[in-house]
Every structure is written in structure tokens, then in C-alpha cells.
Design an enzyme around this catalytic site. Structure first.
Site, PDB file in Angstrom:
ATOM      1  CB  SER A 385     -53.713   5.827  42.388  1.00  0.00           C
ATOM      2  OG  SER A 385     -53.992   6.348  43.659  1.00  0.00           O
ATOM      3  CG  ASP A 437     -53.677  -1.041  46.510  1.00  0.00           C
ATOM      4  OD1 ASP A 437     -53.591  -0.128  47.351  1.00  0.00           O
ATOM      5  OD2 ASP A 437     -53.649  -0.844  45.283  1.00  0.00           O
TER       6      ASP A 437
END
Length: 637
Positions: A385, A437
């Protein structure tokens, strides 16, 4: 009690009136709801006597000797809960309420017509400054517990500038955005269901490409648990909810042992035990562990990986308000990499975090210490991330000293690198993306595109957010002509409520083709309705957004940015089930960055980003002979 009952009756009547009024009109036709603001102010005014009278009643009951103690405690608890609700209401009002009354949206959309009038231009500039100030106050309120320093104030300013720019040309309330996302979810599912074959060319990979994909998948499978370990004990407890606390509880309570002294770092607390369990490594393998967390300063760990003969730097992703402020500092800044790459632009917040990591690793001698122990090892930088973005930029910064550095970025943000840096990063960076995602699709450019789609959908929605209406294609469905024309019976059916139906569709599925909108194939005249300002978003570009056909030299804080490196995409086989996260099988392929140029709305857009989902997906890649996805002619390879 009588006064309280009367007061509650008035409140109930007011709430019923609010419900009835909110069922009128449509999202882009607020005229029938013009009395809503008056009703809301009345409801807010009723909060004061409600709290005062409830408090007086609680005091009277508490001082009375005739009431049972259980009753007294229940009444006092009710009053406390009422105060909590009031507190949350006040915070929500302070965050959501627009003191400028939508003036920024109206004048911003009309800015091109005011450009030749200095007074009007100055007025618009003042409005934008006021809007930025409002957003900055909101961010400071929401992040009231964050330590204040120069970096934090800079992050507040950057975040406020981002939000004020993004919402400057719209006059939407949060429920409008939720309704738009609900409609967009259905529309995207419908388009994917009915789409023609894409223009992406697929072919079976050659032996070298297949071997390369297999090798990189194996590396990702090996390094992902170390990247997840950088989150420390919270992720370990999340992955082991029943036994995790018992396993690491002793580490939290025990005093620091001599084994801990082998490891450099700070603020280890309960983290070290969970890191050892998630990685399966020994104490002596760790060089440095830091869980120091501030704005633009990320936790990280440095470990010796003897299996891969590498010194691994793992950077933690978003897990605190400080990290969120780093994420939201989204304007671009130049990177001084000392190389021949032109246009070295990167995400400001992540760039600042990468510079902090560089100072810690190089200036503090952490990498020198690691390579003094294992001089023949190579450097590998990993992260998930936000940590993936910082790892990719850190790899750029360390290439001069470590030419063979490799980077594995798990679910990195899309809005990270300029085009030239993206192309250069393919030589040493591999990114991994799972399913839908949202983070690898998240950039200011994509968010601007998402806003346009939401505005288009709600402008063509034929019913209110919380009410029922007939199909606008048949305006006389309930009029005098209805019986004469014998319209189809389906138009007499009441349509579902957008939000409730959206929740049902998100949880249990349904027919995505049954959209409550009427899209007329590109006619955007309906977008000039009052809710969206005087001019449509499609008629005037939003400030700060530069489409691909705009002049390259045009000043902007938010140019198009791209994800790092070559991208491996793990796609779920078959239909994406809503409860299949533990049984899904995945197919791996090399993907082009253009496949992540649109934000996909769905139930897995957030869960596919979780580190444990990535670990499971890597363990369930069932087809290594997947096709290679190539860009259309004219795209970059």
C-alpha cells in the site's frame, strides 16, 4: 414526563416531515425539497430543549429517594447516550456543513466567463481560499489527536487544497455521492456483462515470459509475509483473532531480554513477537525495526533473508491518521535522482516518506551495518500500500549506491510516478495487484474521472435517493392518457429505492441491467441543473485536473501519475463471489498500467487490498499459463 413526551412528539413529527420532504423530487431536482433546510434547522433547535429537559429529569431522578437505583442508573445512562449522540451530530455538522453555501461551485463553474473581470476574478479567488480554509479546519478537527508540527501543518494544507480543488465545481452532499457510487457499481457490472471483446491483445506467453512470471510470483510469495509483518501486532491479531493475543501476550508483558538488544530500533513493544511469528525468522536475522510513526515518517524493518541471500527493507503501509495525511498530500513534486530521466515527478507525501527512509537507512548507517554482516547479499525493498509507493521511490534513490536493487510493491497506489519514471522503474520494480483493489487504481486523475461518472449518473437518475417514482420515458403513465395508450405493465411497478436497493445489490447481487437511470448517449444538457452549479462539469474542466490532450506546459498540481514497475495482476477465476474470499482461485498475468485507469466499484474493492488477502491469493494461483495482456497498438509496452 408530560413535557418530555410532548417534546418527543414534536421531534417525531419533525422527523416524519423530513422523511416526507426528502422523498420529493430527484437528486438533481431539489426544488420540491426547498423546505428541507427549514425543517433541519427546526430539528437542530429541538436538540437544546431535549438535552436540557432530559438532564433536569436525570438530576431530579438521581436526587429522589423513591426511585429504584436500577431505574435511576438506566435514566442517567440514557442521558449520557443522548449526549454522545449530540456530540457525534455536532462533529458531523462541522465536517459536512458548507458555510459558503455552495458559492464556490457556482462561481468556479462560471470562472471562464469571469476571467476578464478583475473584481470577479478576485472574488472567485477569495472564495477558493475560504473553501481551502474550511477544509483545513475540518481536517484539523478529524485529526485532533495527531501531534502538531511543521510537517503536520504542511500535510493539513496539502489535504485541504486537494479536497477544496476536487469539490470546487460540485454542490453535492454525502448522500448524493453514496447514491452515485451505488448507481455506478450497477452500471459497471452491466457494462462488463454486456461488453464486446476488448481491444487488449492476448497471446500465450513464450517460455521466457512464463518462466519470468513464475519466478516473480515465487518472489512475491516469499516476500509478502515480510511486508505484512511490518504492520506489527495489529495485523497479527487481525489474522489470528482467537489465538493471536494469547500467543504474543507474553511478549508484551515480559521485560526486554538480551535477545531484543541484538536488534536496533525503537517502540518495539508487542510488535517484535508478532514480527517473528509472521516471518518465521530468528532474532539474529533482524538488523533494525522501527515503529516510529509520524506524518511523512513511516515504520520499517531491515532483515537478513538468508534463503534469498538478500538484505530486505520492508516499509509499512497505511495504519494511522498520520499515514492517511501522508496519503492525501497528493500534489506532485520533483525528485532529484541525479539521473538522465526527464520529468521526475512523484506523489509529494510518499516522496517525503521515501526521503525520510533514505536518511534513516543511509545517514544512520543501518544499511552499512546490514551489509557489513552479509556483504555478498543484494538489496531488496518491499512494501504494501503506502509502503509499496515509498519502497518504489526509495529504490530509485538507492540505485546509485546499490545498482542491483530490486523492489516488490504490493498493491501500490496508482498516483505515484510520472510517465518517464514509470517506464524507468520497469527495470527493477515488480508490482502485484489482486482483483478489484481500489488503491492501485487510485489517483487524482482517476478520482476526477470517477466524479464525472457519478455526476452523469445522478443527473440522469429518474428517481430520488430515498423515494419512488415512475419511469420518465412514460410521463403519462399515471395521467389521463395512461388507459388510452395501454402502456406496458412494468411502468406501473414502483421502482426500488436507490440506496436500499444498492445495499441489497452489493450484498446479494441482482440484475445489473436494471438501472434506475436513462442515459441518452452523450447528451449532457441535464448536467446544468441547479445541484451541479450554473454550468456542467463536462463543459468546464475542474481546476487542478489536466486531461491527456491538454498542453503539457499547463500549470497544475495534479498531473497524471502512474504505478511503479511491471505489474502482475491476480484475477479471480469465474464470477467474483461476494463471500468467496477464502475459496477463490486466481489466475496470474502480466498487465499494462492502462488496465488500472478506472476505479471499479464493488464489494471487493477494499477487501482485495488487505495483506492477508494478498497472501491467500498468492497461495491460490491455479494457472501459471495465463495469457499475457498487451496494450493496444500505440500504447507503451
Amino acid at each position: 414526563m408530560v413535557v418530555l413526551l410532548v417534546l418527543l412528539a414534536v421531534i417525531v413529527c419533525t422527523m416524519l416531515a423530513i422523511v416526507c420532504v426528502s422523498m420529493r423530487g430527484t437528486i438533481c431536482n431539489p426544488g420540491p425539497r426547498k423546505s428541507m433546510s427549514t425543517l433541519l434547522y427546526i430539528r437542530l433547535a429541538l436538540f437544546l430543549p431535549e438535552i436540557v429537559w432530559a438532564s433536569l429529569g436525570a438530576v431530579w431522578v438521581a436526587e429522589s429517594t423513591q426511585c429504584d437505583k436500577i431505574v435511576v442508573s438506566a435514566i442517567i445512562a440514557t442521558v449520557v447516550v443522548s449526549w454522545v449522540i449530540i456530540g457525534f451530530t455536532v462533529v458531523i455538522i462541522m465536517v459536512v456543513f458548507d458555510p459558503l453555501g455552495g458559492k464556490v461551485a457556482r462561481y468556479s463553474s462560471a470562472a471562464p466567463t469571469l476571467a476578464f473581470n478583475p473584481e470577479d476574478s478576485q472574488f472567485v479567488g477569495g472564495l477558493k481560499t475560504a473553501a481551502t480554509s474550511v477544509w483545513e479546519k475540518r481536517m484539523k478537527l478529524l485529526c485532533c489527536c495527531v501531534e502538531r508540527d511543521d510537517q503536520t501543518h504542511m500535510a493539513f494544507s496539502s489535504t485541504a487544497e486537494l479536497f477544496s480543488t476536487y469539490f470546487s465545481d460540485t454542490d453535492l452532499v454525502p448522500s448524493d455521492l453514496v447514491a452515485g457510487l451505488t448507481l455506478l457499481h450497477q452500471q459497471q457490472d452491466s457494462l462488463r456483462r454486456n461488453q464486446a471483446p476488448t481491444e487488449v491483445v492476448s497471446h500465450c506467453p513464450g517460455p521466457s515470459q512464463k518462466d519470468d512470471l513464475d519466478a516473480e510470483l515465487e518472489n512475491c510469495r516469499h516476500y509478502m509475509p515480510i511486508a505484512a509483518a511490518a504492520y506489527g501486532w495489529p495485523l497479527y491479531i487481525y489474522r489470528n483473532p482467537f489465538t493471536g493475543l494469547c500467543r504474543i501476550g507474553g511478549d508484551c508483558c515480559r521485560s526486554r531480554t538480551t535477545e531484543y538488544d541484538v536488534v536496533g530500533g525503537d517502540q518495539l513493544h508487542c510488535h517484535f513477537g508478532s514480527v517473528l511469528r509472521m516471518t518465521g525468522l530468528q532474532h539474529r536475522d533482524f538488523i533494525h525495526i522501527s515503529f516510529h510513526d509520524k506524518v511523512y515518517e513511516l515504520p520499517f524493518l531491515v532483515v537478513l533473508d538468508h534463503k534469498k541471500e538478500s538484505v530486505v527493507v520492508a516499509v509499512r503501509g497505511t495504519m494511522s491518521l498520520q499515514d492517511i495525511l501522508t496519503d492525501l498530500s497528493a500534489e506532485s513534486e520533483n525528485l532529484d535522482l541525479g539521473c538522465e530521466v526527464q520529468d521526475c515527478l512523484a506523489h509529494k507525501g510518499i516522496s517525503q516518506a521515501a526521503k525520510y527512509l533514505y536518511r534513516r537507512l543511509v545517514s544512520d548507517g543501518i544499511l552499512s551495518q546490514a551489509f557489513s554482516v552479509a556483504p555478498e547479499y543484494r538489496l531488496v525493498i518491499i512494501g504494501h500500500s503506502l509502503g509499496a509507493g515509498a519502497a518504489a521511490l526509495l529504490a530509485f534513490m538507492l540505485r546509485g549506491a546499490y545498482p542491483h536493487v530490486r523492489c516488490y510493491a504490493f498493491s501500490p497506489p496508482r498516483g505515484l510516478l510520472s510517465k518517464s519514471l514509470y517506464e524507468s522503474s520497469k527495470d527493477f520494480t515488480v508490482s502485484l495487484v489482486v482483483g478489484k483493489d481500489v488503491v492501485p487504481r487510485l489517483s487524482v486523475t482517476n478520482m476526477e474521472d470517477l466524479k464525472k461518472k457519478i455526476l452523469r449518473l445522478i443527473a440522469h437518475c429518474n428517481k430520488p435517493k430515498l423515494a419512488l417514482s415512475c419511469d420518465p420515458r412514460y410521463p403519462d403513465a399515471f395521467g389521463p392518457k395512461a388507459q388510452k395508450t395501454r402502456l406496458p405493465a412494468r411502468i406501473y411497478d414502483t421502482t426500488y429505492k436507490i440506496l436500499l436497493r444498492g445495499c441489497w445489490y452489493g450484498l446479494f447481487g441482482g440484475n445489473p441491467d436494471d438501472l434506475p437511470t436513462e442515459l441518452d448517449g452523450g447528451d449532457h444538457r441535464d448536467l446544468t441543473l441547479p445541484l451541479l452549479g450554473e454550468q456542467s462539469l463536462l463543459a468546464h474542466k475542474s481546476p487542478g485536473y489536466r486531461p491527456s490532450d491538454s498542453p503539457v506546459g499547463s500549470p497544475t498540481k495534479y498531473p497524471p501519475l502512474y504505478p511503479p514497475g511491471r505489474i502482475i495482476h491476480l484475477e479471480e477465476e469465474g464470477p467474483s463471489g461476494r463471500c468467496s474470499c477464502y475459496t477463490a482461485q486466481y489466475t496470474a498475468k502480466w498487465a499494462h498500467e492502462s488496465e488500472f485507469s478506472e476505479i471499479l466499484i464493488g464489494g471487493k474493492m477494499l477487501t482485495d487490498h488487505m495483506p492477508d488477502v494478498l497472501i491467500r491469493a498468492l497461495d491460490r494461483v491455479s494457472n501459471r499459463d495465463a495469457c499475457i495482456s498487451c496494450p493496444t497498438p500505440g500504447g507503451s509496452a
